[in-house]
Write a protein that holds these residues in place. Structure first.
Motif, mmCIF file in Angstrom:
data_model
loop_
_atom_site.group_PDB
_atom_site.id
_atom_site.type_symbol
_atom_site.label_atom_id
_atom_site.label_comp_id
_atom_site.label_asym_id
_atom_site.label_seq_id
_atom_site.Cartn_x
_atom_site.Cartn_y
_atom_site.Cartn_z
ATOM 1 N N ASN A 105 0.830 -1.210 0.000
ATOM 2 C CA ASN A 105 0.000 0.000 0.000
ATOM 3 C C ASN A 105 0.865 1.260 0.000
ATOM 4 O OD1 ASN A 105 -2.314 -1.532 0.040
ATOM 5 N ND2 ASN A 105 -2.676 -1.320 2.232
ATOM 6 N N MET A 106 1.947 1.243 0.769
ATOM 7 C CA MET A 106 2.849 2.394 0.779
ATOM 8 C C MET A 106 3.460 2.601 -0.600
ATOM 9 S SD MET A 106 2.855 3.752 3.873
ATOM 10 C CE MET A 106 4.403 4.604 4.203
ATOM 11 N N ALA A 107 3.845 1.508 -1.263
ATOM 12 C CA ALA A 107 4.412 1.605 -2.609
ATOM 13 C C ALA A 107 3.393 2.151 -3.601
ATOM 14 C CB ALA A 107 4.917 0.237 -3.061
ATOM 15 N N ARG A 108 2.138 1.730 -3.459
ATOM 16 C CA ARG A 108 1.087 2.219 -4.355
ATOM 17 C C ARG A 108 0.911 3.732 -4.255
ATOM 18 N NH1 ARG A 108 -1.524 -2.916 -2.342
ATOM 19 N NH2 ARG A 108 -1.632 -4.289 -4.180
ATOM 20 N N LEU A 109 1.265 4.280 -3.100
ATOM 21 C CA LEU A 109 1.167 5.725 -2.876
ATOM 22 C C LEU A 109 2.448 6.459 -3.263
ATOM 23 C CD1 LEU A 109 -0.709 5.602 0.529
ATOM 24 C CD2 LEU A 109 -1.545 6.769 -1.526
ATOM 25 N N ALA A 115 3.869 -5.255 -6.836
ATOM 26 C CA ALA A 115 3.249 -4.073 -6.229
ATOM 27 C C ALA A 115 4.265 -2.952 -6.022
ATOM 28 C CB ALA A 115 2.610 -4.446 -4.902
ATOM 29 N N GLY A 116 5.532 -3.196 -6.351
ATOM 30 C CA GLY A 116 6.548 -2.160 -6.241
ATOM 31 C C GLY A 116 7.377 -2.216 -4.975
ATOM 32 N N VAL A 117 7.285 -3.328 -4.239
ATOM 33 C CA VAL A 117 8.011 -3.479 -2.979
ATOM 34 C C VAL A 117 9.360 -4.152 -3.242
ATOM 35 C CG1 VAL A 117 7.971 -4.549 -0.682
ATOM 36 C CG2 VAL A 117 5.864 -3.638 -1.688
ATOM 37 N N GLU A 118 10.405 -3.675 -2.562
ATOM 38 C CA GLU A 118 11.710 -4.323 -2.631
ATOM 39 C C GLU A 118 11.638 -5.646 -1.877
ATOM 40 O OE1 GLU A 118 14.999 -5.829 -3.133
ATOM 41 O OE2 GLU A 118 14.867 -3.831 -4.068
ATOM 42 N N GLN A 153 -1.737 1.681 -8.546
ATOM 43 C CA GLN A 153 -1.208 3.003 -8.229
ATOM 44 C C GLN A 153 -2.337 3.875 -7.693
ATOM 45 O OE1 GLN A 153 0.669 4.150 -12.018
ATOM 46 N NE2 GLN A 153 2.658 3.942 -11.008
ATOM 47 N N VAL A 154 -2.032 4.616 -6.628
ATOM 48 C CA VAL A 154 -3.007 5.518 -6.020
ATOM 49 C C VAL A 154 -2.394 6.913 -5.991
ATOM 50 C CG1 VAL A 154 -4.371 6.052 -3.966
ATOM 51 C CG2 VAL A 154 -3.938 3.660 -4.592
ATOM 52 N N ASP A 155 -3.110 7.870 -6.564
ATOM 53 C CA ASP A 155 -2.628 9.247 -6.564
ATOM 54 C C ASP A 155 -2.537 9.738 -5.119
ATOM 55 O OD1 ASP A 155 -2.198 11.982 -6.815
ATOM 56 O OD2 ASP A 155 -3.602 12.223 -8.485
ATOM 57 N N ARG A 156 -1.342 10.135 -4.709
ATOM 58 C CA ARG A 156 -1.118 10.574 -3.336
ATOM 59 C C ARG A 156 -2.041 11.723 -2.950
ATOM 60 N NH1 ARG A 156 4.221 9.381 -1.261
ATOM 61 N NH2 ARG A 156 4.663 10.297 0.780
ATOM 62 N N SER A 157 -2.406 12.552 -3.903
ATOM 63 C CA SER A 157 -3.259 13.716 -3.614
ATOM 64 C C SER A 157 -4.643 13.296 -3.125
ATOM 65 C CB SER A 157 -3.395 14.617 -4.839
ATOM 66 O OG SER A 157 -4.075 13.946 -5.884
ATOM 67 N N LEU A 158 -5.041 12.040 -3.406
ATOM 68 C CA LEU A 158 -6.322 11.522 -2.925
ATOM 69 C C LEU A 158 -6.411 11.620 -1.404
ATOM 70 C CD1 LEU A 158 -8.958 9.708 -3.299
ATOM 71 C CD2 LEU A 158 -7.443 7.775 -2.824
ATOM 72 N N LEU A 159 -5.257 11.488 -0.731
ATOM 73 C CA LEU A 159 -5.234 11.495 0.736
ATOM 74 C C LEU A 159 -5.647 12.835 1.316
ATOM 75 C CD1 LEU A 159 -1.868 9.605 1.412
ATOM 76 C CD2 LEU A 159 -4.177 8.643 1.191
ATOM 77 N N TYR A 160 -5.459 13.909 0.530
ATOM 78 C CA TYR A 160 -5.668 15.251 1.077
ATOM 79 C C TYR A 160 -6.850 15.962 0.425
ATOM 80 C CZ TYR A 160 -0.908 14.004 2.342
ATOM 81 O OH TYR A 160 0.193 13.336 2.805
#
Length: 318
Positions: free
Chosen positions: A51-55, A81-84, A311-318
């Motif tokens: 989830n953090m990677a998606r953001l 998902a983009g995680v190491e 992928q989740v647009d970070r701006s969605l959070l705000y």
């Protein structure tokens, strides 16, 4: 041992269970009524890292799987998902862990088959990795069995000393960790490193051993207990009623009201909430904004079946 690269620090180092979720495909109240299941990558730390990677956060996972095809499936899924995943270990003695979960609009019913996930060792978490991570995150599930228990508590102390913020989802379940008194002690050891703590009312009821129909301690008492154990911030989620966040060691509190949501699937909503919260925390936002950000991402998860979008647009959070 993995060789750590000199890239930018990991926003999150998630530590703990990576396992297969067999999730019921129809809404039921418990596993007794579930008869069709879908195989998915599971494990709260793994979901948090994803989830953090998606953001848009750089995240890594330290976990242990078996040398089997289920372990390969899980590692591939997390990497996608983009995680190491270079710090995911393989244990030749134990098969990959498995959890059977009901699909529900409330708290899921589940059965865990614990194997490789608990086999984390100290050399899986070198100081070179801890010093290049901004948040060190784990769960009660991960802390419930040795040798992972001792490994993670020690690594959290070292991470804190190296300037990394400690985080935990206090998702206690007696079926996973029958010794409640020991669970409190290990939580106290972990929280003493000024942890950020998330727990739900259901988590609190299980931690306190509250039986159906009995009263839960007050929200203030629950939060105060974690501050007494050393937690810097405590976020108590209240379902549809929102959340209560206590920060600065208990000196500041804020209540964020809930919003009406059409629930499709509650599985993973807590991981979505905390990923949104911690992303805002890393962005330097106030506890209130962090709680609202968490609620936004949880809402996105509740309204869909399966994981969050790739992928989740970070701006969605705000």
């Amino acid at each position: 041992m993995n060789v750590f690269s000199s890239q930018e620090p990991f926003a999150m180092l998630a530590v703990g269970e990576l396992l297969v979720d067999l999730i019921g495909q129809s809404i039921t109240t418990n596993l007794l009524d579930a008869n069709e299941f879908r195989r998915l990558q599971g494990g709260s730390p793994a979901n948090m890292a994803a989830n953090m990677a998606r953001l848009g956060n750089r995240s890594a996972l330290v976990a242990c799987v078996g040398t089997d095809n289920l372990g390969r499936f899980l590692t591939t899924q997390v990497a996608a998902a983009g995680v190491e995943t270079g710090f995911v270990q393989q244990d030749s003695r134990e098969p990959t862990s498995l959890v059977v979960v009901s699909r529900t609009k409330g708290t899921p019913d589940f059965i865990a088959y614990r194997n490789a996930d608990r086999m984390l060792q100290p050399d899986h978490l070198p100081d070179s990795l801890l010093s290049q991570s901004r948040i060190f995150h784990t769960t009660c599930f991960a802390l419930s069995q040795e040798p992972a228990q001792r490994t993670i508590v020690d690594a959290a102390r070292r991470a804190h000393a190296l300037g990394c913020q400690i985080s935990i989802d206090a998702n206690y379940a007696p079926s996973i960790w029958p010794d409640r008194e020991q669970a409190w002690q290990i939580l106290a050891d972990y929280c003493s490193a000024k942890a950020l703590v998330k727990l739900s009312e259901d988590d609190a009821a299980r931690l306190y051993g509250i039986r159906s129909g009995d009263a839960l301690p007050s929200h203030e008492a629950i939060i105060d207990k974690f501050h007494q154990m050393g937690a810097e911030l405590v976020c108590l989620t209240l379902g549809a009623d929102g959340s209560l966040v206590s920060s600065a060691g208990g000196a500041k509190q804020v209540r964020v009201l809930g919003q009406s949501v059409e629930v499709v699937d509650a599985t993973g909503a807590g991981d979505a909430y905390w990923a949104g919260f911690l992303t805002a925390y890393l962005d330097g936002q106030t506890p209130e904004v962090c709680a609202r950000a968490g609620a936004k991402l949880a809402q996105l998860k509740l309204e869909r079946s399966g994981p969050l979008p790739d992928q989740v647009d970070r701006s969605l959070l705000y």
